[in-house]
Design a protein around this motif. Structure first.
Motif, PDB file in Angstrom:
ATOM      1  N   GLY A  72     -64.832 -71.447   6.566  1.00  0.00           N
ATOM      2  CA  GLY A  72     -64.782 -70.079   6.192  1.00  0.00           C
ATOM      3  C   GLY A  72     -65.731 -69.284   7.046  1.00  0.00           C
ATOM      4  O   GLY A  72     -65.809 -67.983   7.175  1.00  0.00           O
ATOM      5  N   LEU A  73     -66.239 -70.092   8.231  1.00  0.00           N
ATOM      6  CA  LEU A  73     -67.023 -69.192   9.405  1.00  0.00           C
ATOM      7  C   LEU A  73     -66.093 -68.456  10.168  1.00  0.00           C
ATOM      8  O   LEU A  73     -66.570 -67.416  10.784  1.00  0.00           O
ATOM      9  N   GLU A  74     -65.079 -68.813  10.266  1.00  0.00           N
ATOM     10  CA  GLU A  74     -64.075 -68.084  11.096  1.00  0.00           C
ATOM     11  C   GLU A  74     -63.952 -66.731  10.697  1.00  0.00           C
ATOM     12  O   GLU A  74     -63.972 -65.427  11.148  1.00  0.00           O
ATOM     13  N   GLN A  75     -63.480 -66.595   9.167  1.00  0.00           N
ATOM     14  CA  GLN A  75     -63.387 -65.461   8.405  1.00  0.00           C
ATOM     15  C   GLN A  75     -64.647 -64.713   8.375  1.00  0.00           C
ATOM     16  O   GLN A  75     -64.749 -63.324   8.583  1.00  0.00           O
ATOM     17  N   LEU A  76     -65.830 -65.430   8.398  1.00  0.00           N
ATOM     18  CA  LEU A  76     -67.116 -64.769   8.363  1.00  0.00           C
ATOM     19  C   LEU A  76     -67.477 -64.059   9.806  1.00  0.00           C
ATOM     20  O   LEU A  76     -67.897 -62.780   9.777  1.00  0.00           O
ATOM     21  N   PHE A  77     -66.781 -64.490  10.917  1.00  0.00           N
ATOM     22  CA  PHE A  77     -67.104 -63.894  12.095  1.00  0.00           C
ATOM     23  C   PHE A  77     -66.332 -62.396  12.107  1.00  0.00           C
ATOM     24  O   PHE A  77     -66.890 -61.323  12.652  1.00  0.00           O
ATOM     25  N   PHE A  78     -64.882 -62.607  11.972  1.00  0.00           N
ATOM     26  CA  PHE A  78     -64.070 -61.342  11.931  1.00  0.00           C
ATOM     27  C   PHE A  78     -64.563 -60.406  10.906  1.00  0.00           C
ATOM     28  O   PHE A  78     -64.539 -59.135  11.262  1.00  0.00           O
ATOM     29  N   GLN A  79     -64.903 -60.620   9.728  1.00  0.00           N
ATOM     30  CA  GLN A  79     -65.407 -59.462   8.799  1.00  0.00           C
ATOM     31  C   GLN A  79     -66.779 -59.281   9.205  1.00  0.00           C
ATOM     32  O   GLN A  79     -67.072 -57.963   8.786  1.00  0.00           O
ATOM     33  N   SER A  80     -67.602 -60.016   9.630  1.00  0.00           N
ATOM     34  CA  SER A  80     -68.752 -59.330  10.162  1.00  0.00           C
ATOM     35  C   SER A  80     -68.581 -58.613  11.233  1.00  0.00           C
ATOM     36  O   SER A  80     -69.563 -57.355  11.238  1.00  0.00           O
ATOM     37  N   TYR A  81     -67.865 -58.978  12.031  1.00  0.00           N
ATOM     38  CA  TYR A  81     -67.657 -58.160  13.422  1.00  0.00           C
ATOM     39  C   TYR A  81     -67.189 -56.719  12.857  1.00  0.00           C
ATOM     40  O   TYR A  81     -67.807 -55.645  13.387  1.00  0.00           O
ATOM     41  N   PHE A  82     -66.130 -56.556  12.209  1.00  0.00           N
ATOM     42  CA  PHE A  82     -65.666 -55.420  11.587  1.00  0.00           C
ATOM     43  C   PHE A  82     -66.588 -54.634  10.818  1.00  0.00           C
ATOM     44  O   PHE A  82     -66.507 -53.006  10.748  1.00  0.00           O
ATOM     45  N   GLN A  83     -67.434 -55.235  10.098  1.00  0.00           N
ATOM     46  CA  GLN A  83     -68.447 -54.581   9.448  1.00  0.00           C
ATOM     47  C   GLN A  83     -69.915 -54.301  10.189  1.00  0.00           C
ATOM     48  O   GLN A  83     -71.014 -53.884   9.560  1.00  0.00           O
ATOM     49  N   ARG A  84     -70.010 -54.573  11.190  1.00  0.00           N
ATOM     50  CA  ARG A  84     -71.049 -54.442  12.202  1.00  0.00           C
ATOM     51  C   ARG A  84     -72.339 -55.308  11.530  1.00  0.00           C
ATOM     52  O   ARG A  84     -73.247 -54.877  11.319  1.00  0.00           O
ATOM     53  N   LYS A  85     -71.891 -56.516  10.836  1.00  0.00           N
ATOM     54  CA  LYS A  85     -73.053 -57.438  10.312  1.00  0.00           C
ATOM     55  C   LYS A  85     -73.495 -58.526  11.337  1.00  0.00           C
ATOM     56  O   LYS A  85     -72.560 -58.842  12.363  1.00  0.00           O
ATOM     57  N   ARG A  86     -74.463 -59.201  11.337  1.00  0.00           N
ATOM     58  CA  ARG A  86     -74.689 -60.226  12.127  1.00  0.00           C
ATOM     59  C   ARG A  86     -75.635 -61.314  11.092  1.00  0.00           C
ATOM     60  O   ARG A  86     -76.886 -61.605  11.376  1.00  0.00           O
TER      61      ARG A  86
END
Length: 249
Positions: A67-81
């Protein structure tokens, strides 16, 4: 003050979800443990669409990290870190698995978005010192437990570790990997019963089982089990109180 909510309690081939949980503090998500292929969607569904901010990784099997791959993409578009606490022995391999995700996506590296924090032996989080403990899961130092002194011990995937658990001096609730039949990766119910003293068994709550029918075997053996999305209070209650909290019909 603290509770644990399991997003999934199942094995890799189970319909009960990839084994993953969230430690809550005062009712709010505090630290997620592992992130399998369905863990992120389950987290978002339960926590009102939010993304996890802090995750501890126990080991690198895909039912615990995919699930970390989706976490990367979703965090990128939501400007999360979000921050990942990763045992140092796992970092090179995690980079091999995940590190090239996003290279072709707007020139963003995965570690530009996911903040990786190497941990070994112990680390500080929110003014609490958490311990990282190697367990028995295939190769040496390939899987790690998380110990929150006086509150919880979360084994991750492991064969029995009596040499560790019998020396716990507190009253931690022990969340222990357990399946019904013996295999090279996980603790079986028979192994659980034969290798731990009754004082330890009374503190154990099992997860990472294969089916709802497995719960009947746990109940017959007087072993407590976790269930998806049913919060378990930790750190403030006796094991007797916990027992009444999680024995489900």
């Amino acid at each position: 003050m603290y509770s644990v909510t399991f997003l999934g309690v199942g094995s890799a081939n189970s319909l009960l979800g990839c084994s993953s949980c969230v430690i809550n503090k005062s009712g709010m998500p505090w630290l997620m443990i592992d992130c399998g292929h369905d863990s992120l969607s389950r987290y978002k569904s339960h926590y009102h669409g939010s993304l996890p901010e802090y995750i501890f990784i126990t080991h690198l099997h895909f039912d615990h990290i995919s699930g970390l791959e989706q976490l990367f993409f979703q965090s990128y578009f939501q400007r999360k870190r979000p921050k990942l606490f990763v045992p140092v022995a796992l970092i090179n391999r995690l980079h091999d698995i995940l590190g090239h995700v996003g290279v072709a996506e707007s020139g963003v590296n995965v570690w530009d978005v996911l903040d990786i924090m190497p941990v070994k032996d112990n680390f500080w989080f929110d003014a609490i010192n958490l311990s990282v403990v190697p367990t028995r899961h295939h190769k040496f130092e390939s899987s790690f437990a998380l110990h929150m002194p006086g509150v919880l011990f979360y084994t991750g995937d492991t064969k029995p570790i009596p040499e560790i658990l019998h020396y716990l001096v507190g009253t931690e609730i022990i969340f222990h990997d357990c399946c019904i039949k013996s295999n090279p990766s996980h603790t079986s119910l028979d192994e659980l019963l034969s290798q731990y003293d009754p004082s330890i068994l009374n503190r154990i709550v099992v997860y990472h089982y294969s089916s709802e029918q497995d719960r009947d075997a746990f109940t017959a053996a007087n072993i407590k089990y976790a269930k998806n999305l049913v919060p378990i209070s930790i750190g403030q209650h006796s094991v007797q109180t916990l027992h009444s909290t999680i024995n489900f019909a």
